[in-house]
Design an enzyme around this catalytic site. Structure first.
Site, PDB file in Angstrom:
ATOM      1  N   ARG A 240       0.836  -1.205   0.000  1.00 30.02           N
ATOM      2  CA  ARG A 240       0.000   0.000   0.000  1.00 30.02           C
ATOM      3  C   ARG A 240       0.867   1.249   0.000  1.00 30.02           C
ATOM      4  O   ARG A 240       1.871   1.330   0.698  1.00 30.02           O
ATOM      5  CB  ARG A 240      -0.903   0.055   1.236  1.00 30.02           C
ATOM      6  CG  ARG A 240      -1.863   1.258   1.230  1.00 30.02           C
ATOM      7  CD  ARG A 240      -2.622   1.388   2.533  1.00 30.02           C
ATOM      8  NE  ARG A 240      -1.753   1.807   3.628  1.00 30.02           N
ATOM      9  CZ  ARG A 240      -1.377   3.069   3.864  1.00 30.02           C
ATOM     10  NH1 ARG A 240      -1.782   4.051   3.060  1.00 30.02           N
ATOM     11  NH2 ARG A 240      -0.593   3.354   4.882  1.00 30.02           N
ATOM     12  N   VAL A 241       0.462   2.219  -0.816  1.00 25.04           N
ATOM     13  CA  VAL A 241       0.982   3.578  -0.729  1.00 25.04           C
ATOM     14  C   VAL A 241      -0.232   4.500  -0.628  1.00 25.04           C
ATOM     15  O   VAL A 241      -1.342   4.117  -0.980  1.00 25.04           O
ATOM     16  CB  VAL A 241       1.857   3.966  -1.943  1.00 25.04           C
ATOM     17  CG1 VAL A 241       3.174   3.205  -1.915  1.00 25.04           C
ATOM     18  CG2 VAL A 241       1.124   3.724  -3.254  1.00 25.04           C
ATOM     19  N   SER A 242      -0.005   5.710  -0.156  1.00 24.40           N
ATOM     20  CA  SER A 242      -1.140   6.589   0.146  1.00 24.40           C
ATOM     21  C   SER A 242      -1.749   7.283  -1.060  1.00 24.40           C
ATOM     22  O   SER A 242      -2.931   7.607  -1.066  1.00 24.40           O
ATOM     23  CB  SER A 242      -0.723   7.640   1.179  1.00 24.40           C
ATOM     24  OG  SER A 242      -0.343   7.010   2.382  1.00 24.40           O
ATOM     25  N   THR A 243      -0.934   7.537  -2.101  1.00 21.38           N
ATOM     26  CA  THR A 243      -1.440   8.268  -3.258  1.00 21.38           C
ATOM     27  C   THR A 243      -1.033   7.570  -4.556  1.00 21.38           C
ATOM     28  O   THR A 243      -0.107   6.760  -4.579  1.00 21.38           O
ATOM     29  CB  THR A 243      -0.895   9.708  -3.302  1.00 21.38           C
ATOM     30  OG1 THR A 243       0.522   9.666  -3.559  1.00 21.38           O
ATOM     31  CG2 THR A 243      -1.149  10.428  -1.983  1.00 21.38           C
TER      32      THR A 243
ATOM     33  N   GLN B  50       2.708   7.932  -5.592  1.00 22.49           N
ATOM     34  CA  GLN B  50       3.776   7.253  -4.871  1.00 22.49           C
ATOM     35  C   GLN B  50       4.137   5.921  -5.530  1.00 22.49           C
ATOM     36  O   GLN B  50       3.302   5.268  -6.153  1.00 22.49           O
ATOM     37  CB  GLN B  50       3.370   7.036  -3.406  1.00 22.49           C
ATOM     38  CG  GLN B  50       3.348   8.330  -2.603  1.00 22.49           C
ATOM     39  CD  GLN B  50       2.917   8.096  -1.163  1.00 22.49           C
ATOM     40  OE1 GLN B  50       1.821   7.639  -0.896  1.00 22.49           O
ATOM     41  NE2 GLN B  50       3.792   8.412  -0.234  1.00 22.49           N
TER      42      GLN B  50
END
Length: 210
Positions: free
Chosen positions: A11-14, A17
């Site tokens: 997972r990355v936030s945006t 990324q």
């Protein structure tokens, strides 16, 4: 007997990324690319399509790798709830690769569970604290920008921000639109504007020529 499977969760936030570092870790662990689930979404909750797809596939005895606990999420209570559902209700194992103590395969006795749960409590608290600090910094930045009169978000559209082509099309076709020789939809298409922007620009332009 059902064959157990090994999965990876990334997972990355945006959307901007990069997930490469986490994916490389999963590949080194021998996880098949089709078994790596990737979300580009905030860690504030677990309403994420790939996480939910992974969870739906998990069966007793399966194994899930995560690079670090904050990749799972950033809400302390939600992390612990999901952790419990996966390890206790579903019966799968979780390994957090950057924290040796968070490997549910190793700690099955009472003392081991106690230590692992203690580490989980500390790390979930830290993950949530970091998120709260980030939100506080963002709010502070917004407040400072507003106090300084800076515009936040997309630049406001006005006549000055139109391209040379748009300005020329506006001047050439405005009268035809006013006299209904040209429909609003046609004029919008010529200018390349959406409805709200179109009416804002034409109103502004009308005021400049009166």
């Amino acid at each position: 007997m059902t064959e157990t499977k090994t999965f990876g969760y990334v997972r990355v936030s945006t959307k901007e990324q990069n997930t490469d570092r986490q994916i490389v870790v999963m590949q080194k662990l021998g996880i098949n690319e089709r078994d790596i689930f990737i979300d580009k979404a905030s860690g504030k909750d677990f309403d994420r399509p790939q996480y939910q797809a992974l969870k739906a596939q998990l069966r007793k005895g399966d194994l899930v790798y995560i690079v670090s606990l904050d990749r799972l999420g950033r809400n302390s209570d939600a992390i612990k709830k999901e952790w419990n559902e996966i390890t206790t209700e579903i019966g799968a194992d979780i390994v957090v690769t950057d924290m040796e103590l968070l490997d549910t395969r190793k700690y099955k006795d009472t003392m081991g569970n106690f230590v692992a749960n203690l580490v989980l409590e500390v790390l979930t608290f830290m993950a949530q604290s970091e998120r709260e600090k980030t939100l506080a910094r963002q709010a502070e930045g917004i407040a400072v920008a507003k106090a300084q009169g800076k515009h936040l978000g997309r630049p406001q559209l006005n006549i000055k921000t139109l391209t040379k082509q748009q300005r020329g099309d506006l001047e050439a076709n405005f009268r035809a639109w006013e006299t209904k020789e040209l429909t609003g939809v046609q004029f919008m298409e010529i200018l390349g504007l959406k409805k709200n922007s179109f009416y804002k620009i034409t109103k502004e332009y009308k005021e400049t020529i009166q």
